[in-house]
Design a protein around this motif. Structure first.
Motif, PDB file in Angstrom:
ATOM      1  N   PHE A   1       1.934  29.650  -1.874  1.00 16.12           N
ATOM      2  CA  PHE A   1       1.858  28.238  -2.225  1.00 16.12           C
ATOM      3  C   PHE A   1       3.001  27.528  -1.521  1.00 16.12           C
ATOM      4  O   PHE A   1       4.152  27.961  -1.605  1.00 16.12           O
ATOM      5  CB  PHE A   1       1.975  28.028  -3.732  1.00 16.12           C
ATOM      6  N   VAL A   2       2.674  26.450  -0.809  1.00 19.00           N
ATOM      7  CA  VAL A   2       3.670  25.614  -0.156  1.00 19.00           C
ATOM      8  C   VAL A   2       3.494  24.202  -0.711  1.00 19.00           C
ATOM      9  O   VAL A   2       2.416  23.615  -0.578  1.00 19.00           O
ATOM     10  CB  VAL A   2       3.510  25.613   1.377  1.00 19.00           C
ATOM     11  N   GLY A   3       4.531  23.687  -1.354  1.00 19.28           N
ATOM     12  CA  GLY A   3       4.488  22.332  -1.894  1.00 19.28           C
ATOM     13  C   GLY A   3       5.290  21.401  -1.000  1.00 19.28           C
ATOM     14  O   GLY A   3       6.434  21.688  -0.659  1.00 19.28           O
ATOM     15  N   ARG A   4       4.656  20.279  -0.616  1.00 18.03           N
ATOM     16  CA  ARG A   4       5.303  19.298   0.261  1.00 18.03           C
ATOM     17  C   ARG A   4       5.446  17.960  -0.460  1.00 18.03           C
ATOM     18  O   ARG A   4       4.696  17.656  -1.373  1.00 18.03           O
ATOM     19  CB  ARG A   4       4.445  19.093   1.513  1.00 18.03           C
TER      20      ARG A   4
ATOM     21  N   VAL B   1       5.649   6.560  -1.923  1.00 21.08           N
ATOM     22  CA  VAL B   1       6.864   7.372  -1.973  1.00 21.08           C
ATOM     23  C   VAL B   1       7.404   7.531  -0.549  1.00 21.08           C
ATOM     24  O   VAL B   1       6.656   7.809   0.384  1.00 21.08           O
ATOM     25  CB  VAL B   1       6.558   8.761  -2.585  1.00 21.08           C
ATOM     26  N   VAL B   2       8.725   7.359  -0.380  1.00 20.13           N
ATOM     27  CA  VAL B   2       9.357   7.555   0.925  1.00 20.13           C
ATOM     28  C   VAL B   2      10.235   8.808   0.947  1.00 20.13           C
ATOM     29  O   VAL B   2      10.657   9.257   2.009  1.00 20.13           O
ATOM     30  CB  VAL B   2      10.180   6.319   1.369  1.00 20.13           C
ATOM     31  N   GLY B   3      10.511   9.375  -0.216  1.00 19.31           N
ATOM     32  CA  GLY B   3      11.313  10.590  -0.276  1.00 19.31           C
ATOM     33  C   GLY B   3      11.557  11.013  -1.710  1.00 19.31           C
ATOM     34  O   GLY B   3      11.185  10.311  -2.657  1.00 19.31           O
ATOM     35  N   ILE B   4      12.173  12.171  -1.840  1.00 19.37           N
ATOM     36  CA  ILE B   4      12.496  12.740  -3.148  1.00 19.37           C
ATOM     37  C   ILE B   4      13.873  13.386  -3.065  1.00 19.37           C
ATOM     38  O   ILE B   4      14.225  13.978  -2.042  1.00 19.37           O
ATOM     39  CB  ILE B   4      11.457  13.809  -3.564  1.00 19.37           C
ATOM     40  N   THR B   5      14.619  13.282  -4.138  1.00 14.82           N
ATOM     41  CA  THR B   5      15.856  14.050  -4.268  1.00 14.82           C
ATOM     42  C   THR B   5      15.666  15.013  -5.428  1.00 14.82           C
ATOM     43  O   THR B   5      15.339  14.594  -6.542  1.00 14.82           O
ATOM     44  CB  THR B   5      17.065  13.141  -4.542  1.00 14.82           C
ATOM     45  N   TYR B   6      15.845  16.300  -5.141  1.00 14.28           N
ATOM     46  CA  TYR B   6      15.771  17.323  -6.182  1.00 14.28           C
ATOM     47  C   TYR B   6      17.184  17.704  -6.592  1.00 14.28           C
ATOM     48  O   TYR B   6      18.047  17.937  -5.744  1.00 14.28           O
ATOM     49  CB  TYR B   6      15.065  18.582  -5.668  1.00 14.28           C
ATOM     50  N   GLU B   7      17.398  17.776  -7.892  1.00 16.78           N
ATOM     51  CA  GLU B   7      18.636  18.315  -8.441  1.00 16.78           C
ATOM     52  C   GLU B   7      18.276  19.576  -9.211  1.00 16.78           C
ATOM     53  O   GLU B   7      17.297  19.589  -9.967  1.00 16.78           O
ATOM     54  CB  GLU B   7      19.336  17.299  -9.335  1.00 16.78           C
ATOM     55  N   ILE B   8      19.074  20.615  -9.016  1.00 19.72           N
ATOM     56  CA  ILE B   8      18.784  21.926  -9.608  1.00 19.72           C
ATOM     57  C   ILE B   8      20.073  22.515 -10.158  1.00 19.72           C
ATOM     58  O   ILE B   8      21.104  22.500  -9.480  1.00 19.72           O
ATOM     59  CB  ILE B   8      18.183  22.887  -8.551  1.00 19.72           C
ATOM     60  N   PHE B   9      19.996  23.039 -11.363  1.00 20.67           N
ATOM     61  CA  PHE B   9      21.105  23.828 -11.896  1.00 20.67           C
ATOM     62  C   PHE B   9      20.866  25.255 -11.412  1.00 20.67           C
ATOM     63  O   PHE B   9      20.082  26.004 -12.002  1.00 20.67           O
ATOM     64  CB  PHE B   9      21.163  23.726 -13.417  1.00 20.67           C
ATOM     65  N   GLU B  10      21.497  25.600 -10.297  1.00 22.86           N
ATOM     66  CA  GLU B  10      21.164  26.815  -9.559  1.00 22.86           C
ATOM     67  C   GLU B  10      21.289  28.113 -10.353  1.00 22.86           C
ATOM     68  O   GLU B  10      20.338  28.924 -10.326  1.00 22.86           O
ATOM     69  CB  GLU B  10      21.986  26.902  -8.270  1.00 22.86           C
ATOM     70  N   PRO B  11      22.379  28.380 -11.066  1.00 20.97           N
ATOM     71  CA  PRO B  11      22.448  29.675 -11.780  1.00 20.97           C
ATOM     72  C   PRO B  11      21.296  29.869 -12.764  1.00 20.97           C
ATOM     73  O   PRO B  11      20.703  30.940 -12.839  1.00 20.97           O
ATOM     74  CB  PRO B  11      23.795  29.624 -12.495  1.00 20.97           C
TER      75      PRO B  11
ATOM     76  N   ARG C   1      17.978  15.859  -0.765  1.00 25.36           N
ATOM     77  CA  ARG C   1      17.081  14.784  -0.331  1.00 25.36           C
ATOM     78  C   ARG C   1      16.043  15.302   0.656  1.00 25.36           C
ATOM     79  O   ARG C   1      16.374  15.977   1.632  1.00 25.36           O
ATOM     80  CB  ARG C   1      17.904  13.668   0.325  1.00 25.36           C
ATOM     81  N   LEU C   2      14.769  14.983   0.390  1.00 21.85           N
ATOM     82  CA  LEU C   2      13.652  15.354   1.258  1.00 21.85           C
ATOM     83  C   LEU C   2      12.853  14.109   1.610  1.00 21.85           C
ATOM     84  O   LEU C   2      12.732  13.187   0.799  1.00 21.85           O
ATOM     85  CB  LEU C   2      12.721  16.340   0.553  1.00 21.85           C
ATOM     86  N   ALA C   3      12.271  14.107   2.790  1.00 25.45           N
ATOM     87  CA  ALA C   3      11.408  13.021   3.243  1.00 25.45           C
ATOM     88  C   ALA C   3       9.954  13.409   3.026  1.00 25.45           C
ATOM     89  O   ALA C   3       9.634  14.588   2.805  1.00 25.45           O
ATOM     90  CB  ALA C   3      11.659  12.735   4.724  1.00 25.45           C
ATOM     91  N   VAL C   4       9.070  12.434   3.107  1.00 23.74           N
ATOM     92  CA  VAL C   4       7.636  12.701   3.026  1.00 23.74           C
ATOM     93  C   VAL C   4       7.278  13.746   4.086  1.00 23.74           C
ATOM     94  O   VAL C   4       7.705  13.655   5.233  1.00 23.74           O
ATOM     95  CB  VAL C   4       6.829  11.403   3.222  1.00 23.74           C
ATOM     96  N   GLY C   5       6.521  14.750   3.663  1.00 20.22           N
ATOM     97  CA  GLY C   5       6.105  15.821   4.564  1.00 20.22           C
ATOM     98  C   GLY C   5       7.009  17.039   4.546  1.00 20.22           C
ATOM     99  O   GLY C   5       6.598  18.118   4.960  1.00 20.22           O
TER     100      GLY C   5
END
Length: 159
Positions: free
Chosen positions: A36-39, A49-59, A90-94
């Motif tokens: 599965f590849v999610g874009r 939508v022009v972009g997304i910023t993901y925040e993750i609590f990594e541990p 930060r990610l852009a569309v695509g």
């Protein structure tokens, strides 16, 4: 015994690589490989939508990935190889936001394991999504982890 691969990737430093995921789960014993590849898409809930910023609590996220692995073993048996990676930043569309790949002996197991892994990740991992819109506004997405629903393998669920 093989090692599973769990990664959180900062797109400013590297990109998620579906080819690396595929290579990781390939094994001569496996007849079923599923990915599965999610874009980032350009529309959500009627907004551009022009972009997304993901925040993750990594541990904690990596711990959830390991828990997902244990659940997959119960779902399809112990002979499954798993690769899970999610972008943080930060990610852009695509751009690719998430890559999950599984290798199993048979195709049915691979399909079930991959679907289960992405649904569990969306419902359980501490990953927050801030959508950026064409009108200059930004809004935190409610996402699955906040909706209170549990993964159940519903084919009609949004990927």
């Amino acid at each position: 015994m093989h090692e599973d691969c769990f990664r959180i990737v900062d797109p400013a430093r590297a990109r998620l690589d579906p080819a690396a995921a595929l290579a990781h789960v390939c094994d001569p014993r496996y007849g079923g490989i599923n990915m599965f590849v999610g874009r980032v898409r350009n529309q959500n809930r009627g907004r551009d939508v022009v972009g997304i910023t993901y925040e993750i609590f990594e541990p904690l996220a990596l711990n959830v990935f390991r828990q997902i692995r244990r659940k997959l073993t119960g779902l399809v048996g112990s002979d499954v190889r798993l690769y899970m990676a999610h972008a943080c930043g930060r990610l852009a569309v695509g751009d690719i936001a998430v890559v999950i790949a599984v290798g199993t002996i048979h195709r049915d197991e691979a399909f079930r394991a991959c679907r289960s892994a992405i649904e569990q990740l969306k419902h359980s991992a501490p990953i927050w999504k801030l959508e950026h819109y064409a009108d200059g506004d930004s809004e935190w997405s409610e996402g699955c982890s906040l909706c209170g629903e549990q993964p159940h393998g519903n084919e009609d669920a949004e990927p």
